[in-house]
Each structure stands twice: as structure tokens, then as C-alpha cells.
Design a protein around this motif. Structure first.
Motif, mmCIF file in Angstrom:
data_model
loop_
_atom_site.group_PDB
_atom_site.id
_atom_site.type_symbol
_atom_site.label_atom_id
_atom_site.label_comp_id
_atom_site.label_asym_id
_atom_site.label_seq_id
_atom_site.Cartn_x
_atom_site.Cartn_y
_atom_site.Cartn_z
ATOM 1 N N LEU A 187 29.150 25.349 34.186
ATOM 2 C CA LEU A 187 30.517 24.939 34.486
ATOM 3 C C LEU A 187 31.252 24.501 33.212
ATOM 4 C CD1 LEU A 187 32.792 24.254 36.480
ATOM 5 C CD2 LEU A 187 31.713 21.996 36.784
ATOM 6 N N LEU A 188 30.577 23.718 32.401
ATOM 7 C CA LEU A 188 31.204 23.266 31.156
ATOM 8 C C LEU A 188 31.536 24.446 30.255
ATOM 9 C CD1 LEU A 188 29.015 20.114 30.402
ATOM 10 C CD2 LEU A 188 31.424 20.141 31.070
ATOM 11 N N ASP A 189 30.684 25.473 30.244
ATOM 12 C CA ASP A 189 30.964 26.655 29.431
ATOM 13 C C ASP A 189 32.206 27.374 29.946
ATOM 14 O OD1 ASP A 189 30.308 28.690 27.427
ATOM 15 O OD2 ASP A 189 29.840 29.946 29.157
ATOM 16 N N LYS A 190 32.335 27.505 31.266
ATOM 17 C CA LYS A 190 33.510 28.164 31.835
ATOM 18 C C LYS A 190 34.785 27.381 31.563
ATOM 19 C CE LYS A 190 31.120 30.654 35.539
ATOM 20 N NZ LYS A 190 30.956 30.824 37.006
ATOM 21 N N LEU A 191 34.645 26.067 31.448
ATOM 22 C CA LEU A 191 35.802 25.219 31.146
ATOM 23 C C LEU A 191 36.138 25.209 29.651
ATOM 24 C CD1 LEU A 191 35.009 22.187 33.489
ATOM 25 C CD2 LEU A 191 36.740 23.968 33.841
ATOM 26 N N GLY A 192 35.329 25.893 28.868
ATOM 27 C CA GLY A 192 35.597 25.984 27.429
ATOM 28 C C GLY A 192 35.191 24.759 26.644
ATOM 29 N N ARG A 193 34.281 23.991 27.207
ATOM 30 C CA ARG A 193 33.842 22.782 26.500
ATOM 31 C C ARG A 193 32.862 23.139 25.389
ATOM 32 N NH1 ARG A 193 36.481 18.048 27.470
ATOM 33 N NH2 ARG A 193 34.550 17.013 26.864
ATOM 34 N N ALA A 194 32.906 22.365 24.308
ATOM 35 C CA ALA A 194 31.988 22.599 23.189
ATOM 36 C C ALA A 194 30.575 22.207 23.580
ATOM 37 C CB ALA A 194 32.437 21.775 21.985
#
Length: 538
Positions: A531-538
Motif C-alpha cells: 500500500l505504501l508503495d502504491k501511495l508513492g511513499r519512500a
């Protein structure tokens, strides 16, 4: 550790205070010298006689430190550092700004002392004042940018708060050279002080007075006196004690000594920054403005009589402009005024010592004996000063000559033709050093692109060294055998700190909750990572 300066006289048992020495007429007021030398941490009763390259005039008997004195200096510095680290960053920066003003206000006194101790041209001595003032102002104005606590992304948004603090190392040992006695005495130490450290400084024996005056200005600017301790003595006697007690070491000098310091720091698992030797190249491309390049070469080769770590010793010139460049460069070199004096009209001053003069003369004599041609210069000028050597341009230097790959550190340069830019880059990268390089071209973008192919820590386009050296936000240092670490810029202050990360977790632990198994916890974590990857989080 550092090499003993051969211009200085013998170590004796006295007198420690030249005010009471009646054996010679001193170049400087003896009470002035005595006030400066009292700043040295010394209990030995021994002194070191120092003479000026200007006529060999006596300057001082500098008290000598023992290893026990070094230990005492570090103990006092540690006590002062603990209080200084608790001082606000704004107060530390304000002290640097006061120092900036003092440097400019006292520049004539500083320049006089630099010239007496080093023999350099007055204009070169002024540049030391200017560089040091720039350094003080840069770090004062950028203190918060470099040293404030920084928030970084936590593991989970809103749940994890992470921040990075910059913690001072403690007490920094600085071993500085003779060639830039004011600038090198302080420029590496100012960011160390800003970051909350104390300093124990060991300047070179020949230029102790300038370093001591610089320490006095720190006191006048409001830095606690015991925060900056000064010790004096031969490297083999006290250099090891400095390295052995420091929390970080900053050294400028020879590659051989740098290797020794690196090994000692490695054994202690402490950091060090080392600016070492260089055999710096200048490339004059086929589209260069020949006259601008010739002017730059004169500055780049002969500033401080070539006793500058970033000065040029190899000039690679494109076939298309070679003859015109040589004519312009040689004519400008021949027109230079030489001397060992305090006069502003001197273009190039003296070498520092007999040993330096012997090295320069030996390199030229060896090159000539093996077939090189002297286009101008090539001889010592004792009529102008005991260590003055003419600015010298050589052609036909080959790999069997001493000056081909070894650093001369004097007013000697070798000229070489090149046929293609690929050849010029390959020859510039030849050897083991990688400190500074220069490129002259009318196409600045092309010059910048070519610079990325040169293995040097700094590369200047249409300027020999001043553009990078005077741009305080730009890191300065060497690659390969020219050293490790950087002065100036963020790296110049962060090297004196430890990064401390502090993270605070809210609401939930980073562990299984509510009786969840490790397997299910891993599945939940995997889903959160996706989910964090899809949200563009580092």
C-alpha cells in the motif's frame, strides 16, 4: 607526523621569550611575539628558532610542547567543549560573524605576519584573509541549514516519528601546513567549532605566529579561550599524541604522512579528513580564448610561488592553439615581478625554505639534463631573496624526469600538446593524484561535460582554482592519493558530527498485536508495504 619545517632553526633550551634574547635584531617587535607565543601549551622549557624567508630575519623562539602538554591540552579542551556544546547554535554562529569582522578589520596586521613567516607575495597573503572571512560568514549564515535537527519519513505515516540530530564529535585534532598559514590554521576548525566541538591545533613550525594570532582573534571574537588549544613541536614527537587523543583528525600535508595518520585513525576507529598532494592539470581546448587561458595559467601555476595544493603543474594544450598559447603564457610569465618583500607590486614571492628551493632546483636541473627545454625562468634569484626561484616553464618533459609525475610544489610547470580531447582527459587522469583540474574553453557547457570525466575532487572551467575554492558551498578535497574527506559545504561541517537517529512510535508497536501470529503479522506487514508503495511513499 607532519614534516619538520626546514626553514625553522634548531630546537634549543631557550630563550622561550624572544623579548629577552639579545643575540639578534628581530624582524618583529619582541613583546608582540612574546604575547603570541604565550598561547602555546608548553612546559618543556625548550624553544624553536624561526627565521623569515625575507632575508633570513629572526622572527621568534617558539615554546615547544611535550606529549604530556598535548594530553593536558586535550583535557582542558574536553572540559570547555562540554559547556560549548550546550551553547545555542545562534550564539556559536554569532561568534563566527564577529570573527569575520575582526579578520577584515585586522587584515593589515595579519597580512604582514603571513608575509614575514611565509615570504609569499602580499596579494597572496590577502587572499588568505578573504578566504577565511568567507568561511566564517558562510558557516555562520548556513548553521541551521546544516545542523538543525531534521525530520525524516517514519516507517509508518502518522504512527512513526523519526528525526536526525547532529551530535559533535568532541575534540578535533587539526594538523595544518605552512603554505597557507592563516587560512589553513583556521578554515577547517571554524565549522568544527560551529558544530559544538573543541580543537587542539598543531600548526607547522615555520608559521606558528600566524596561527597563534588567529587563535587570539578567536578569543577576541568571544570563543572560550580553552576551546582552541595550540601545541607546537616536531611531528614525530607530538603528532602521534594529537592523533592518539583526538576524536577526529583533520590533516593537510603530504600523502606519505596522510597514510600514516589514516592507519592510526583506523586503529582507533575514528574518522579523519586528509587533503594531500596533487599534480594538477590544466586543459586548454582548441576553442579557448588564448589570452584568457594564459592569464589563468599564470595565476594557476605561480600563485604563492606554486606552493599551493591546487596549483597547476601540467598544462595540456590543443594543437590548434598551442603555439599562440605558449607565446602568450611565456610573455606574461617573463613580465612577472619577483621579490621577497611586503610590497603590493610583487607578483610572485619567495619559496618557504632552503629545502623547498633545493627540491625545485633539483626538478628543473634533472629535466634539463634529460632533454627538457626551459622556455623561461629556471634559476634561483638570491639577489632578490634567499629562497626566490624564477617562474619556470618547461617543454619536452618526459616520463623519466622527476617533475613528470612527482609534485614539485614550486613555480615550475610542464607544457604538453594534445591532439584530441579524449587524449587530454586520459593524460590529465594519468598518475595517482586527483586534487584539482582546470579547463579553458569558450563553450562552458562543453567544459562542464568534460569536467565530469576528470578524476579530481574539484574542476574549474575558465578559472584555475578560485571558482571552486571561493565557492564555500562547494565541497573541496581530493580523489585517489590526493586524500579523503572534504572541507567547505555541508561535508565540511557534517564531518565533525555524528548522526543520531531518534524515532518515536505511536499507538501500535512494530510487532504482532492482539494475539496475532508471526505468520499473520508478516501478511499484514506485506499488505502495508504494498500500500505504501502504491501511495508513492519512500
Amino acid at each position: 607526523m607532519t614534516e619538520q619545517s626546514p626553514t625553522s632553526g634548531p630546537i634549543t633550551d631557550g630563550p622561550a621569550d624572544p623579548e629577552h634574547d639579545t643575540t639578534a635584531a628581530y624582524a618583529l617587535d619582541r613583546s608582540y611575539v612574546a604575547a603570541l607565543t604565550r598561547r602555546v601549551v608548553s612546559s618543556s622549557g625548550r624553544t624553536h628558532a624561526v627565521f623569515s624567508p625575507i632575508g633570513g630575519a629572526p622572527l621568534a623562539h617558539v615554546p615547544q610542547s611535550t606529549p604530556a602538554d598535548v594530553a593536558g591540552a586535550f583535557a582542558r579542551a574536553r572540559t570547555a567543549q562540554a559547556a560549548w556544546a550546550a551553547t545555542s547554535l545562534d550564539d556559536r554562529a554569532a561568534a563566527l560573524l564577529r570573527l569575520h569582522d575582526l579578520l577584515l578589520d585586522r587584515q593589515e596586521e595579519l597580512i604582514d605576519l603571513v608575509v614575514w613567516e611565509s615570504g609569499k607575495a602580499r596579494k597572496d597573503a590577502y587572499l588568505e584573509v578573504a578566504h577565511l572571512a568567507l568561511t566564517a560568514r558562510y558557516y555562520a549564515r548556513t548553521a541551521h541549514e546544516h545542523l538543525d535537527t531534521r525530520r525524516v519519513g517514519g516507517m509508518f505515516p502518522l504512527l512513526t516519528r523519526a528525526e536526525v540530530h547532529r551530535v559533535p564529535k568532541g575534540v578535533v585534532g587539526i594538523i595544518s601546513p605552512w603554505n597557507y598559514p592563516l587560512s589553513m590554521a583556521l578554515c577547517d576548525g571554524l565549522p568544527a567549532l560551529l558544530a559544538g566541538n573543541a580543537v587542539v591545533a598543531k600548526p607547522d613550525a615555520q608559521t606558528m605566529l600566524t596561527a597563534l594570532l588567529a587563535a587570539q582573534l578567536l578569543d577576541e571574537a568571544g570563543f572560550p579561550p580553552e576551546l582552541w588549544q595550540v601545541v607546537a613541536g616536531p611531528g614525530p614527537e607530538i603528532g602521534g599524541a594529537v592523533v592518539g587523543a583526538a576524536d577526529y583528525v583533520c590533516f593537510t600535508g603530504s600523502t606519505a604522512t596522510g597514510r600514516l595518520i589514516a592507519r592510526q585513525c583506523g586503529d582507533r576507529l575514528i574518522g579523519c579528513s586528509l587533503e594531500l598532494g596533487g599534480k594538477n592539470p590544466m586543459l586548454v581546448l582548441r576553442d579557448a580564448d588564448v589570452h584568457r587561458a594564459a592569464d589563468g595559467a599564470v595565476r594557476g601555476v605561480f600563485a604563492n610561488a606554486g606552493q599551493l595544493c591546487v596549483s597547476m603543474e601540467r598544462l595540456f594544450v590543443a594543437d590548434q592553439v598551442y603555439d599562440r598559447f605558449v607565446d602568450a603564457f611565456v610573455s606574461r610569465t617573463r613580465a612577472m615581478t619577483l621579490g621577497a618583500s611586503h610590497d603590493w607590486t610583487v607578483d610572485m614571492g619567495s619559496l618557504i625554505s632552503q629545502a623547498q628551493l633545493d627540491t625545485v632546483a633539483a626538478h628543473v636541473e634533472d629535466a634539463v639534463a634529460k632533454g627538457a627545454t626551459v622556455l623561461c625562468g629556471g634559476t634561483a634569484r638570491p639577489d632578490l631573496g634567499p629562497f626566490v626561484f624564477e617562474p619556470t616553464v618547461l617543454e619536452g618533459v618526459t616520463a623519466d624526469m622527476e617533475c613528470f609525475a612527482r609534485e614539485t610544489f614550486g613555480p615550475v610547470v610542464a607544457l604538453y600538446r594534445f591532439h584530441s580531447e579524449d587524449e587530454a582527459v586520459a593524460r590529465a587522469n594519468d598518475g595517482t593524484y586527483g586534487l584539482n583540474a582546470s579547463i579553458y574553453t569558450r563553450d562552458a557547457a562543453r567544459g562542464r561535460a568534460l569536467a565530469r570525466r576528470i578524476r579530481c575532487g574539484t574542476v574549474n572551467v575558465n578559472e584555475p582554482y578560485g571558482a571552486t575554492f571561493g565557492s564555500l558551498g562547494a565541497p573541496m578535497g581530493g580523489m585517489r592519493e590526493s586524500g579523503t574527506g572534504r572541507r567547505q559545504g555541508a561535508e565540511g561541517v557534517l564531518r565533525y558530527t555524528e548522526a543520531q537517529s531518534v524515532a518515536t512510535q505511536r499507538l501500535v508497536p512494530i510487532a504482532p498485536m492482539f494475539g496475532m501470529s508471526e505468520e499473520n503479522h508478516a501478511k499484514v506487514m506485506t499488505g502495508a508495504l504494498r500500500l505504501l508503495d502504491k501511495l508513492g511513499r519512500a
